[in-house]
Design an enzyme around this catalytic site. Structure first.
Site, mmCIF file in Angstrom:
data_model
loop_
_atom_site.group_PDB
_atom_site.id
_atom_site.type_symbol
_atom_site.label_atom_id
_atom_site.label_comp_id
_atom_site.label_asym_id
_atom_site.label_seq_id
_atom_site.Cartn_x
_atom_site.Cartn_y
_atom_site.Cartn_z
ATOM 1 N N HIS A 86 0.813 -1.225 0.000
ATOM 2 C CA HIS A 86 0.000 0.000 0.000
ATOM 3 C C HIS A 86 0.848 1.278 0.000
ATOM 4 O O HIS A 86 0.380 2.323 -0.426
ATOM 5 C CB HIS A 86 -0.948 0.010 1.204
ATOM 6 C CG HIS A 86 -0.243 0.086 2.533
ATOM 7 N ND1 HIS A 86 0.243 -1.028 3.189
ATOM 8 C CD2 HIS A 86 0.090 1.145 3.309
ATOM 9 C CE1 HIS A 86 0.826 -0.648 4.314
ATOM 10 N NE2 HIS A 86 0.753 0.663 4.411
ATOM 11 N N HIS B 215 3.906 8.157 13.808
ATOM 12 C CA HIS B 215 3.028 7.009 14.044
ATOM 13 C C HIS B 215 3.864 5.777 14.376
ATOM 14 O O HIS B 215 5.037 5.694 14.020
ATOM 15 C CB HIS B 215 2.093 6.721 12.867
ATOM 16 C CG HIS B 215 2.743 6.205 11.599
ATOM 17 N ND1 HIS B 215 3.848 6.766 11.029
ATOM 18 C CD2 HIS B 215 2.404 5.176 10.768
ATOM 19 C CE1 HIS B 215 4.165 6.111 9.918
ATOM 20 N NE2 HIS B 215 3.312 5.131 9.743
HETATM 21 O O1 LIG Z 1 1.205 -2.977 6.903
HETATM 22 C C1 LIG Z 1 1.132 -2.974 8.129
HETATM 23 O O2 LIG Z 1 1.213 -4.001 8.773
HETATM 24 C C2 LIG Z 1 0.971 -1.699 8.922
HETATM 25 C C3 LIG Z 1 0.772 -0.563 8.041
HETATM 26 C C4 LIG Z 1 0.344 0.776 8.593
HETATM 27 C C5 LIG Z 1 -0.595 0.943 9.609
HETATM 28 C C6 LIG Z 1 -0.948 2.231 10.025
HETATM 29 C C7 LIG Z 1 -0.392 3.346 9.437
HETATM 30 C C8 LIG Z 1 0.539 3.173 8.424
HETATM 31 O O3 LIG Z 1 1.137 4.248 7.821
HETATM 32 C C9 LIG Z 1 0.906 1.898 7.990
HETATM 33 O O4 LIG Z 1 1.787 1.758 6.975
HETATM 34 FE FE LIG Z 2 3.668 2.881 6.388
#
Ligand SMILES: O=C(O)CCc1cccc(O)c1O
Ligand SMILES: [Fe+2]
Length: 314
Positions: free
Chosen positions: A115, A179
């Site tokens: 993603h 984060h």
């Molecule tokens: O892929 C995962 O396991 C966690 C990913 C993920 C969760 C929250 C904020 C983010 O920016 C992020 O990349």
């Molecule tokens: Fe991330």
């Protein structure tokens, strides 16, 4: 030889755990406006800096930086899946140029991305397949990590390459800001997980993929109820960071260590090196100005969520 930049936080929780409608509308409006500006710029090439979350890069061989000569998105959390339109000969030129400039980036002819790469292409371009894209991975989760200075120098080298092309180039940085979602760590992993982090089962079995997705969703729900259930967001640091980039003071970040950054803004704040690389690439074209900055801490998305555009001053 023209260039535009957009940096944007990513979060796979969009559509899974959402904030109040007013907040969502604000974010949607900011992204829609960025997409319109980008459409007007009409990029011929995207250079996209993003991290990975143990979906394509593993501890069997973990590069600090990797330029994709071909890449495929896996479609985690419902993000777009499929081949990215990587212009191979141009990506090879990019890698040659970067190495010749003294930055030892790895290359991949079968890069697997998640993603982190897919989301900004979907949000800003309307899909992962719209415009040729050179994907540039920056390791931001698998310690030991490259530091701010190296990310800046990588960006500058890529910027000098981009400037040498007779093309309208869009630079994108994806990730951050403050984060710390529950990304697994080798140091505390049991044997099975450690194996996974080293790349066994690169493509997770369906049940493991689903369990991983649900674990992050559950963590986001818990974080909304109790903002001490995860490492806290740091809106003050996030705003300062955005101002530092907007004002062209990139080198000031060189002295900030990775662990120091993690203590200030959470471990995944290291993803902001993608923003530094993108802005550094822009700086290779000369002085720039930033605009359309947006920021809000959004616990539903486990994200200090930021968005900003920039372009050379004329
Ligand atoms: O892929 C995962 O396991 C966690 C990913 C993920 C969760 C929250 C904020 C983010 O920016 C992020 O990349
Ligand atoms: Fe991330």
């Amino acid at each position: 030889m023209s260039v535009y930049l957009h940096c944007l936080s990513h979060t796979p929780l969009i559509g899974h755990v959402d904030p109040a409608p007013a907040v969502l509308a604000e974010v949607d409006a900011s992204i829609a406006a960025a997409r319109e500006r980008i459409a007007r710029f009409d990029p011929e090439l995207v250079i996209l800096f993003s991290p990975d979350h143990y979906n394509g890069f593993f501890y069997d061989i973990m590069p600090s930086f990797c330029i994709g000569m071909a890449a495929r998105a896996i479609g985690d959390f419902g993000s777009a899946a499929g081949e990215l339109p990587v212009p191979r000969a141009l990506a090879e030129d990019c890698a040659r140029s970067v190495l010749a400039q003294g930055i030892d980036a790895a290359v991949s002819y079968r890069m697997q991305v998640d993603h982190g790469f897919a989301q900004p292409l979907e949000f800003l371009m309307g899909g992962i397949d719209r415009v040729p894209v050179i994907p540039v991975f920056i390791n931001s989760v698998a310690v030991p990590l490259p530091g701010f200075q190296r990310a800046r120098l990588l960006g500058e080298a890529i910027g000098r390459f981009a400037r040498s092309l007779d093309k309208r180039v869009l630079l994108i940085g994806s990730g951050g800001l403050s984060h710390q979602p529950p990304v697994p760590e080798l140091a505390t992993a049991n044997e099975h997980l450690a194996d996974r982090l080293k790349g066994s089962g690169r493509d997770l079995p369906v049940e493991e993929r689903e369990a991983r997705t649900q674990r992050v969703i559950a963590a986001a729900r818990a974080f909304v109820d109790d903002q001490h259930s995860l490492y806290p967001l740091n809106p003050d640091w996030d705003r300062q960071f955005m101002a530092t980039l907007a004002e062209g003071r990139l080198a000031e970040l060189d002295g900030l260590g990775n662990e120091e950054l993690s203590a200030l803004a959470g471990k995944s704040a290291n993803e902001v090196k993608t923003w530094v690389a993108a802005f550094a690439a822009l700086s290779a074209y000369g002085p720039y100005g930033a605009d359309h900055g947006y920021y809000r801490a959004i616990p539903e998305w486990i994200a200090g969520f930021g968005s900003i555009s920039a372009a050379p001053l004329r």
